[in-house]
Design an enzyme around this catalytic site. Structure first.
Site, PDB file in Angstrom:
ATOM      1  N   LYS A  35      63.076  21.899 -24.528  1.00 21.12           N
ATOM      2  CA  LYS A  35      62.681  20.199 -23.863  1.00 21.12           C
ATOM      3  C   LYS A  35      63.202  19.782 -25.136  1.00 21.12           C
ATOM      4  O   LYS A  35      64.152  17.630 -24.767  1.00 21.12           O
ATOM      5  CB  LYS A  35      61.040  19.786 -24.042  1.00 21.12           C
ATOM      6  CG  LYS A  35      60.516  18.606 -23.734  1.00 21.12           C
ATOM      7  CD  LYS A  35      59.114  18.343 -24.712  1.00 21.12           C
ATOM      8  CE  LYS A  35      58.199  19.530 -23.266  1.00 21.12           C
ATOM      9  NZ  LYS A  35      56.570  18.635 -24.223  1.00 21.12           N
ATOM     10  N   THR A  85      46.491  16.526 -26.411  1.00 19.56           N
ATOM     11  CA  THR A  85      44.530  16.405 -26.645  1.00 19.56           C
ATOM     12  C   THR A  85      44.256  17.008 -25.175  1.00 19.56           C
ATOM     13  O   THR A  85      43.269  16.450 -25.191  1.00 19.56           O
ATOM     14  CB  THR A  85      44.231  15.068 -27.160  1.00 19.56           C
ATOM     15  OG1 THR A  85      44.272  13.910 -25.965  1.00 19.56           O
ATOM     16  CG2 THR A  85      44.877  15.201 -28.537  1.00 19.56           C
ATOM     17  N   GLU A 147      46.733   4.951 -26.996  1.00 20.72           N
ATOM     18  CA  GLU A 147      48.479   4.260 -26.277  1.00 20.72           C
ATOM     19  C   GLU A 147      47.846   3.623 -24.676  1.00 20.72           C
ATOM     20  O   GLU A 147      46.813   4.525 -24.685  1.00 20.72           O
ATOM     21  CB  GLU A 147      49.044   5.593 -26.276  1.00 20.72           C
ATOM     22  CG  GLU A 147      49.127   6.592 -25.775  1.00 20.72           C
ATOM     23  CD  GLU A 147      49.193   6.996 -24.289  1.00 20.72           C
ATOM     24  OE1 GLU A 147      49.122   6.047 -23.416  1.00 20.72           O
ATOM     25  OE2 GLU A 147      47.473   7.971 -23.823  1.00 20.72           O
ATOM     26  N   PHE A 148      48.773   3.059 -24.309  1.00 20.33           N
ATOM     27  CA  PHE A 148      47.781   3.018 -22.955  1.00 20.33           C
ATOM     28  C   PHE A 148      49.089   2.588 -21.414  1.00 20.33           C
ATOM     29  O   PHE A 148      49.380   1.812 -21.211  1.00 20.33           O
ATOM     30  CB  PHE A 148      47.445   1.374 -23.037  1.00 20.33           C
ATOM     31  CG  PHE A 148      46.673   1.105 -23.898  1.00 20.33           C
ATOM     32  CD1 PHE A 148      45.431   0.571 -23.640  1.00 20.33           C
ATOM     33  CD2 PHE A 148      46.553   0.470 -25.508  1.00 20.33           C
ATOM     34  CE1 PHE A 148      44.155   1.211 -24.375  1.00 20.33           C
ATOM     35  CE2 PHE A 148      46.022   0.237 -26.344  1.00 20.33           C
ATOM     36  CZ  PHE A 148      44.311   0.886 -26.212  1.00 20.33           C
ATOM     37  N   LEU A 262      40.689  -0.904  -6.378  1.00 16.32           N
ATOM     38  CA  LEU A 262      39.034  -1.062  -5.486  1.00 16.32           C
ATOM     39  C   LEU A 262      39.723  -0.317  -4.635  1.00 16.32           C
ATOM     40  O   LEU A 262      39.542  -1.066  -3.193  1.00 16.32           O
ATOM     41  CB  LEU A 262      38.596  -2.342  -5.724  1.00 16.32           C
ATOM     42  CG  LEU A 262      37.334  -2.685  -5.530  1.00 16.32           C
ATOM     43  CD1 LEU A 262      35.884  -2.071  -6.273  1.00 16.32           C
ATOM     44  CD2 LEU A 262      36.768  -3.947  -5.540  1.00 16.32           C
ATOM     45  N   GLY A 265      39.961   6.292  -1.612  1.00 16.20           N
ATOM     46  CA  GLY A 265      41.124   7.211  -0.498  1.00 16.20           C
ATOM     47  C   GLY A 265      40.444   8.675  -1.882  1.00 16.20           C
ATOM     48  O   GLY A 265      39.467   8.834  -1.804  1.00 16.20           O
ATOM     49  N   CYS A 272      45.647  12.961 -17.926  1.00 13.52           N
ATOM     50  CA  CYS A 272      44.673  12.069 -18.647  1.00 13.52           C
ATOM     51  C   CYS A 272      43.706  11.922 -17.729  1.00 13.52           C
ATOM     52  O   CYS A 272      42.053  11.579 -19.054  1.00 13.52           O
ATOM     53  CB  CYS A 272      46.025  11.294 -18.896  1.00 13.52           C
ATOM     54  SG  CYS A 272      47.438  11.131 -19.432  1.00 13.52           S
ATOM     55  N   ARG A 342      49.410  18.449 -12.656  1.00 15.00           N
ATOM     56  CA  ARG A 342      48.635  18.149 -12.991  1.00 15.00           C
ATOM     57  C   ARG A 342      47.243  17.536 -12.414  1.00 15.00           C
ATOM     58  O   ARG A 342      46.634  16.918 -12.540  1.00 15.00           O
ATOM     59  CB  ARG A 342      48.653  18.009 -15.218  1.00 15.00           C
ATOM     60  CG  ARG A 342      49.297  18.095 -15.863  1.00 15.00           C
ATOM     61  CD  ARG A 342      49.249  18.413 -17.252  1.00 15.00           C
ATOM     62  NE  ARG A 342      50.195  16.987 -17.230  1.00 15.00           N
ATOM     63  CZ  ARG A 342      49.997  16.245 -18.137  1.00 15.00           C
ATOM     64  NH1 ARG A 342      49.456  16.853 -19.201  1.00 15.00           N
ATOM     65  NH2 ARG A 342      50.361  15.042 -18.280  1.00 15.00           N
TER      66      ARG A 342
END
Length: 459
Positions: A35, A85, A147-148, A262, A265, A272, A342
Site C-alpha cells: 500500500k 476500527t 471524520e465524516f 429517504l 432500495g 462503516c 465490504r
C-alpha cells in the site's frame, strides 16, 4: 506544520493528501508495504474520485511522503490516528486492536508538546483507554477529531467539510483562555492544522471527549434509521399498492424531514455504516440504554431483510424457481463511485441467487477485480454488454450512473427475456417499459409480474 497520519486506508490516505494540499508537510505511515509503495507512486490502492490527482500534487511538491516506519513520524507536531476500527470477530463491538498498536508504535517518536489526535470512529471510553497507553508521556496532548467522509466523495468532504469537531479534555470550557478567548492546547493545534478551512467559514464545534466519540456513530445511526424506515415503508407499499417513490417525495417536501437518505432500495452496506450501528448497539447495551440497543437492532434487521426480499422477488420474476436461470447483476460495490465490496448488498444478493441454483454473472465498472476471488461461484464480466448477453433476468443492485443511463433498447437486444428488477429504484421505468421490459422495483407495486413470461426479446 509537520504532521503524521498513522494508517493509510480510505480515511488516512485522503487525510494525508488533503493536509499536503493545505500547505502542511505530511507523512503517511502504514504497516502494509504494498500500500505504501503504491501511494508513494501517486496511485491510491482503492478507487476514490480525485484522490490520485491530490496524491500526485502532494508528492510533486515534496510536501507528502509515505513510509512503513513509525520513526518517520519523528519531529511532527500533530499526529493523526486514522487506523481501522472494524467489527470484532466475536461480537458487535468495535475492535480497537489496530488503534492501540498504532498508539504504542508512535509513543517512542513523540516530541514534548506533541498532539496526538484520533480520527477513527470509536466507542465511548476509547480516549480514556488511550490515556493509559500514553500515560508515560504526560507532556503529550490528546484530542479527538472525528471524520465524516463518504466513500466516493471523500476528497470533496475533506476539502469542503460540513463541520469540524474537536474533542478536548474538559470540553469547551477548557479549550479557550477565559480572559482573551484565544484557543489553548489541542484546540490551538487543530486550528493551525485547519486554518484554511476555518478561514473559508467552515463551522467548528469544540466539545468533550465523550461527545466527540459519539458524534460519528450517532450521525450514522440516524442515517441508517432513515434508510431502514423508508425501506420498511417500501414493504408496506408493496402490500398496499402504494408507490414508495411518490411517498418519499411527498415526505421529503416536509422541511422537518428532508429527502436525503429517504430513497427506498436494497439498503446500505460497506465497511462503516453496518459496523458502526452495531458498535453503537454494543455501547448502548454496555451503558444500560436498552432503547437504543433495541432501536438499532431493528434498523439492522430491516436493512438486512431487504436482501432477502430482493432474492424472493427475483425468484418470483423467474416463475417460482431460480435453478438454472441465467441472471445478470449490475453492480458489485456496496455503493457507486467506489470499488469497496465490504458487506456489499449487491454481492450478498448475487451469492444467494447462485446458492439457489442460478447462473449469475456480475458486472461493475470498478469492483470486479476485488470481487472475483472472494465469490468463486459467481461469474464476473467487466463489460456490461457481455454480461447482459442471454440474461433471463437483470438485477440493478448498485446504482452507478452507467446503469442509470443504460439504453433499454440496446440492453433489450442482448438479453433473452426483458425483465429487470431495479432494486435501487434508479431507472426511468416508463422508458424501459416502452421498450417492452417488465420493470419491478422495491415498493413500487407488483403490477406486471404476470406479463413476465411474455417479456422475450426479439433477438
Amino acid at each position: 506544520m509537520k504532521i503524521s497520519v498513522i494508517g493509510c486506508g480510505y480515511l488516512g490516505a485522503v487525510h494525508a493528501a488533503t493536509l499536503a494540499s493545505m500547505g502542511h508537510t505530511g507523512v503517511g505511515i502504514d504497516v502494509d508495504p504494498g500500500k505504501v509503495a503504491q501511494l508513494a507512486r501517486g496511485a491510491a490502492p482503492f478507487h476514490e474520485p480525485g484522490l490520485d490527482e491530490l496524491l500526485q500534487d502532494g508528492l510533486a511538491t515534496g510536501r507528502l511522503t509515505f513510509s512503513t516506519a513509525a520513526a518517520a513520524a519523528k519531529g511532527a507536531q500533530v499526529h493523526f490516528l486514522c487506523v481501522g476500527t472494524p467489527q470484532h470477530k466475536t461480537s458487535d463491538a468495535a475492535d480497537l486492536t489496530y488503534l492501540v498498536s498504532a498508539a504504542e508504535a508512535l509513543l517512542p517518536h513523540l516530541a514534548a508538546g506533541a498532539v496526538v489526535v484520533g480520527k477513527s470512529t470509536v466507542p465511548v471510553g476509547t480516549v480514556d483507554m488511550l490515556r493509559g497507553v500514553l500515560a508515560a508521556r504526560p507532556d503529550v496532548l490528546l484530542g479527538w477529531n472525528p471524520e465524516f467522509l463518504r466513500q466516493g466523495t471523500a476528497v470533496k468532504d475533506s476539502l469542503v467539510p460540513d463541520r469540524l469537531v474537536y474533542g478536548v479534555d474538559g470540553g469547551r470550557a477548557a479549550a479557550f483562555n477565559l480572559r482573551t478567548g484565544a484557543p489553548l492546547g489541542v484546540t490551538a493545534a487543530l486550528d493551525a492544522v485547519y486554518e484554511p478551512l476555518l478561514a473559508a467559514g467552515i463551522p467548528r464545534l469544540v466539545c468533550n471527549f465523550a461527545t466527540a466519540e459519539l458524534i460519528k456513530s450517532a450521525a450514522n445511526a440516524y442515517l441508517a434509521t432513515k434508510v431502514s424506515f423508508i425501506n420498511a415503508m417500501a414493504e408496506l407499499c408493496d402490500a398496499s399498492g402504494a408507490d414508495v417513490a411518490e411517498l418519499s417525495e411527498a415526505m421529503g417536501m416536509d422541511p422537518r424531514i428532508g429527502g436525503r437518505y429517504l430513497h427506498a432500495g436494497l439498503g446500505f452496506g460497506g465497511g462503516c455504516l453496518p459496523k458502526d450501528i452495531r458498535s453503537f448497539r454494543s455501547q448502548a447495551s454496555t451503558l444500560g440504554v436498552a432503547a437504543v440497543d433495541d432501536w438499532m437492532r431493528l434498523v439492522d434487521t430491516v436493512n438486512l431483510g431487504q436482501r432477502g426480499r430482493t432474492v424472493d422477488l427475483a425468484q418470483e420474476l423467474c416463475g417460482g424457481s431460480l435453478a438454472g436461470r441465467s441472471i445478470t447483476v449490475l453492480g458489485a460495490s456496496f455503493k457507486p463511485d467506489t470499488d469497496d465490496i465490504r458487506d456489499s448488498p449487491a454481492l450478498d444478493v448475487a451469492d444467494r441467487l447462485a446458492a439457489a441454483g442460478a447462473h449469475v454473472t456480475v458486472t461493475d465498472p470498478k469492483a470486479v477485480n476485488h470481487a472475483w476471488r472472494r465469490y468463486p461461484r459467481l461469474r464476473f464480466e467487466a463489460s456490461t454488454g457481455r454480461a447482459l448477453e442471454g440474461a433471463e433476468l437483470v438485477l440493478l443492485l448498485t446504482e452507478w450512473d452507467e446503469y442509470r443511463q443504460l439504453s433499454p433498447a440496446v440492453a433489450g437486444g442482448l438479453v433473452r427475456r426483458r425483465v429487470v428488477l431495479d432494486a435501487r429504484n434508479a431507472l426511468d421505468a416508463a422508458s424501459w417499459q416502452a421498450e417492452g421490459w417488465v420493470v419491478r422495483g422495491l415498493g413500487t407495486g407488483s403490477a406486471g409480474v404476470q406479463a413476465v413470461e411474455g417479456a422475450v426479446s426479439q433477438r
